[in-house]
Design a protein around this motif. Structure first.
Motif, mmCIF file in Angstrom:
data_model
loop_
_atom_site.group_PDB
_atom_site.id
_atom_site.type_symbol
_atom_site.label_atom_id
_atom_site.label_comp_id
_atom_site.label_asym_id
_atom_site.label_seq_id
_atom_site.Cartn_x
_atom_site.Cartn_y
_atom_site.Cartn_z
ATOM 1 N N ARG A 78 0.815 -1.212 0.000
ATOM 2 C CA ARG A 78 0.000 0.000 0.000
ATOM 3 C C ARG A 78 0.851 1.266 0.000
ATOM 4 N NH1 ARG A 78 -4.461 1.511 -1.461
ATOM 5 N NH2 ARG A 78 -5.041 2.741 0.372
ATOM 6 N N THR A 79 1.902 1.290 0.792
ATOM 7 C CA THR A 79 2.730 2.493 0.916
ATOM 8 C C THR A 79 3.875 2.531 -0.086
ATOM 9 O OG1 THR A 79 4.105 1.446 2.628
ATOM 10 C CG2 THR A 79 2.185 2.691 3.370
ATOM 11 N N ARG A 80 4.057 1.424 -0.847
ATOM 12 C CA ARG A 80 5.130 1.343 -1.856
ATOM 13 C C ARG A 80 6.505 1.593 -1.235
ATOM 14 N NH1 ARG A 80 1.075 4.220 -3.561
ATOM 15 N NH2 ARG A 80 2.153 6.196 -3.212
ATOM 16 N N THR A 81 6.679 1.110 -0.036
ATOM 17 C CA THR A 81 7.971 1.183 0.638
ATOM 18 C C THR A 81 8.064 0.013 1.602
ATOM 19 O OG1 THR A 81 9.478 2.624 1.874
ATOM 20 C CG2 THR A 81 7.194 2.597 2.588
ATOM 21 N N PHE A 82 9.256 -0.211 2.139
ATOM 22 C CA PHE A 82 9.443 -1.342 3.052
ATOM 23 C C PHE A 82 8.814 -1.025 4.400
ATOM 24 C CE2 PHE A 82 11.968 -3.417 6.410
ATOM 25 C CZ PHE A 82 11.673 -4.729 6.099
ATOM 26 N N VAL A 83 7.900 -1.881 4.822
ATOM 27 C CA VAL A 83 7.258 -1.748 6.128
ATOM 28 C C VAL A 83 7.466 -3.058 6.888
ATOM 29 C CG1 VAL A 83 5.105 -1.367 7.386
ATOM 30 C CG2 VAL A 83 5.529 -0.154 5.238
ATOM 31 N N GLU A 84 8.002 -2.957 8.083
ATOM 32 C CA GLU A 84 8.235 -4.139 8.922
ATOM 33 C C GLU A 84 7.321 -4.081 10.136
ATOM 34 O OE1 GLU A 84 12.007 -4.347 10.800
ATOM 35 O OE2 GLU A 84 11.839 -6.470 11.327
ATOM 36 N N VAL A 85 6.531 -5.114 10.301
ATOM 37 C CA VAL A 85 5.684 -5.263 11.490
ATOM 38 C C VAL A 85 6.084 -6.562 12.171
ATOM 39 C CG1 VAL A 85 3.339 -5.370 12.403
ATOM 40 C CG2 VAL A 85 3.797 -4.075 10.313
ATOM 41 N N ARG A 86 6.406 -6.493 13.442
ATOM 42 C CA ARG A 86 6.812 -7.698 14.165
ATOM 43 C C ARG A 86 6.169 -7.712 15.544
ATOM 44 N NH1 ARG A 86 10.731 -6.126 17.728
ATOM 45 N NH2 ARG A 86 11.760 -4.131 17.295
ATOM 46 N N TYR A 87 5.904 -8.921 16.005
ATOM 47 C CA TYR A 87 5.329 -9.101 17.334
ATOM 48 C C TYR A 87 6.327 -8.644 18.386
ATOM 49 C CZ TYR A 87 4.221 -11.665 21.603
ATOM 50 O OH TYR A 87 3.989 -12.009 22.912
ATOM 51 N N ALA A 88 5.845 -7.884 19.388
ATOM 52 C CA ALA A 88 6.728 -7.345 20.430
ATOM 53 C C ALA A 88 6.488 -7.994 21.789
ATOM 54 C CB ALA A 88 6.566 -5.827 20.540
ATOM 55 N N SER A 89 5.243 -7.982 22.285
ATOM 56 C CA SER A 89 4.995 -8.506 23.632
ATOM 57 C C SER A 89 3.517 -8.802 23.813
ATOM 58 C CB SER A 89 5.447 -7.494 24.693
ATOM 59 O OG SER A 89 4.671 -6.315 24.622
ATOM 60 N N ILE A 90 3.229 -9.525 24.887
ATOM 61 C CA ILE A 90 1.859 -9.799 25.307
ATOM 62 C C ILE A 90 1.804 -9.633 26.811
ATOM 63 C CG2 ILE A 90 2.296 -12.290 25.421
ATOM 64 C CD1 ILE A 90 -0.632 -12.712 24.634
ATOM 65 N N ASP A 91 0.812 -8.910 27.291
ATOM 66 C CA ASP A 91 0.700 -8.602 28.712
ATOM 67 C C ASP A 91 -0.750 -8.739 29.154
ATOM 68 O OD1 ASP A 91 3.500 -7.562 29.332
ATOM 69 O OD2 ASP A 91 2.911 -6.239 27.693
ATOM 70 N N GLN A 92 -0.913 -8.976 30.462
ATOM 71 C CA GLN A 92 -2.224 -8.984 31.089
ATOM 72 C C GLN A 92 -2.292 -7.808 32.056
ATOM 73 O OE1 GLN A 92 -4.108 -12.783 32.211
ATOM 74 N NE2 GLN A 92 -2.216 -13.806 31.575
ATOM 75 N N ILE A 93 -3.079 -6.819 31.707
ATOM 76 C CA ILE A 93 -3.221 -5.622 32.522
ATOM 77 C C ILE A 93 -4.699 -5.262 32.626
ATOM 78 C CG2 ILE A 93 -0.937 -4.724 31.912
ATOM 79 C CD1 ILE A 93 -2.281 -2.842 29.938
ATOM 80 N N THR A 94 -5.023 -4.380 33.555
ATOM 81 C CA THR A 94 -6.407 -3.927 33.667
ATOM 82 C C THR A 94 -6.717 -2.935 32.544
ATOM 83 O OG1 THR A 94 -5.820 -2.111 35.151
ATOM 84 C CG2 THR A 94 -6.353 -4.241 36.164
ATOM 85 N N PHE A 95 -8.006 -2.756 32.289
ATOM 86 C CA PHE A 95 -8.400 -1.852 31.213
ATOM 87 C C PHE A 95 -8.017 -0.407 31.526
ATOM 88 C CE2 PHE A 95 -11.563 0.793 28.956
ATOM 89 C CZ PHE A 95 -11.229 0.436 27.659
ATOM 90 N N SER A 96 -8.098 -0.015 32.801
ATOM 91 C CA SER A 96 -7.707 1.354 33.168
ATOM 92 C C SER A 96 -6.219 1.583 32.939
ATOM 93 C CB SER A 96 -8.071 1.626 34.628
ATOM 94 O OG SER A 96 -7.382 0.737 35.494
ATOM 95 N N GLU A 97 -5.386 0.566 33.189
ATOM 96 C CA GLU A 97 -3.952 0.707 32.935
ATOM 97 C C GLU A 97 -3.680 0.862 31.442
ATOM 98 O OE1 GLU A 97 -1.998 -1.832 36.642
ATOM 99 O OE2 GLU A 97 -2.554 -2.850 34.782
#
Length: 357
Positions: A78-97
């Protein structure tokens, strides 16, 4: 000891002294060792209960690693350029946090599904959002120094792109369960979004995204109540069992794959001509290619340059000799062909009698 079997004070002192001496010699070591042995106690916070086990988190991680790869491919095109998306982390937090961790303004897409209860959030930082908008509109993709609230046109562009992202997210979740995702609304102020009680636990998946030299983050927030209907499926054991096939099916797919007909083509070189030159071509004209006769040429399989070859002759026929193999492209080609054959196999399967599988 006296005759009435009563111990005197001197005798009692001697007995106590002997006990203390014996404990210092050997018995005291056991007492010290026992005191040093601490019980392994794990703290449990009733205000922040753990809703998802490590195995369930691992399954969610695998799903969103696939989603990150899908997103990289889509945004790069879509952007006609190199785009890198990678998984970073998974956390369990409250919705307010989660709300407090976001800056204002930001971009939040609230979505729901036909299978899961409640809603969830796809959040994109505007630092990376404005770069994507700039690239989509033909600009160089320069980051803004100071973030501002998006205009109506910018919100419309982000809404359209996030809708496509959510379709890719549904595709990644299809290995667990099939559902359709609906984009309900978009918001720029986190405080105006209330999809869950403030103290409800959520699962937060963070992915790092890089567009040119600009880095940012994409967050996906699922309240625990939203994923509760499919919590029993969030295990790698259930996942692998759902994809388990019989040996007969595997052998049938293997035969279909080995009998597949693939198109091979060797490209000697390429050349660009203007239309007037092409119209003036006649016998004897020479067209200069973009390669030399000593260079290896591409051997394309189904249009993909899988092999590097040398041109020659074999038994009076023109031929090519394979000298180099692109294993990644070959593996991709085999997977595509296998999936194609599997679809044909599923279509040709006879219907199950009685309406039950």
């Amino acid at each position: 000891m006296a005759g009435n079997d009563t111990l005197s004070q001197d005798e009692i002192d001697k007995i106590l002294n002997s006990l203390s001496d014996s404990s210092e010699e050997g018995g005291g070591e056991d007492i010290v060792a026992a005191s040093l042995e601490e019980k392994k106690v794990r703290e449990y916070n009733f205000r922040r209960p753990v809703k998802f086990s490590r195995e369930q988190q691992r399954t969610i991680q695998l799903i969103h690693e696939n989603f990150a790869r899908e997103l990289s491919t889509y945004l790069s095109g879509r952007t006609r350029t190199f785009v890198e998306v990678r998984y970073a982390s998974i956390d369990q937090i409250t919705f307010s946090e989660f709300q407090q961790s976001l800056t204002t303004p930001t971009y939040m897409a609230i979505f729901s599904t036909d299978m899961l209860s409640g809603s969830a959030i796809l959040q994109i930082g505007l630092d990376i959002g404005y770069v994507m908008i700039d690239k989509l509109l033909g600009g160089p993709g320069v980051a803004f120094e100071q973030l501002r609230t998006p205009t109506d046109i910018e919100m419309s562009i982000l809404r359209k792109e996030s809708a496509v992202m959510l379709r890719s997210l549904a595709k990644s979740w299809s290995i667990i369960t099939d559902f359709d995702i609906m984009l309900d609304k978009v918001e720029t102020n986190p405080q105006f979004v209330q999809i869950a009680p403030p103290n409800e636990m959520t699962i937060l998946i963070t992915m790092a995204i890089t567009v040119r030299d600009v880095q940012g983050f994409i967050n996906i927030c699922f309240p625990s109540s939203t994923l509760e209907p499919i919590s029993n499926k969030l295990s790698t054991r259930m996942w692998t069992q759902s994809f388990k096939k019989s040996e007969k099916q595997k052998e049938t797919l293997k035969k279909l794959l080995m009998l597949s007909e693939l198109q091979l083509s060797a490209t000697l070189g390429n050349a660009s001509l203007e239309l007037r030159d092409l119209m003036n071509l006649k016998l004897g004209d020479v067209i200069r290619l973009n390669s030399f006769y000593e260079d290896p040429i591409d051997l394309n399989v189904q249009g993909m340059p899988v092999y590097k070859t040398k041109i020659g002759k074999n038994k009076g026929y023109y031929a090519v000799k394979v000298e180099e193999e692109n294993k990644d492209l070959l593996e991709k080609l085999l997977i595509q062909q296998s999936l194609k054959n599997e679809e044909v196999f599923e279509e040709d399967k006879p219907p199950v009698e009685g309406g039950e599988e």
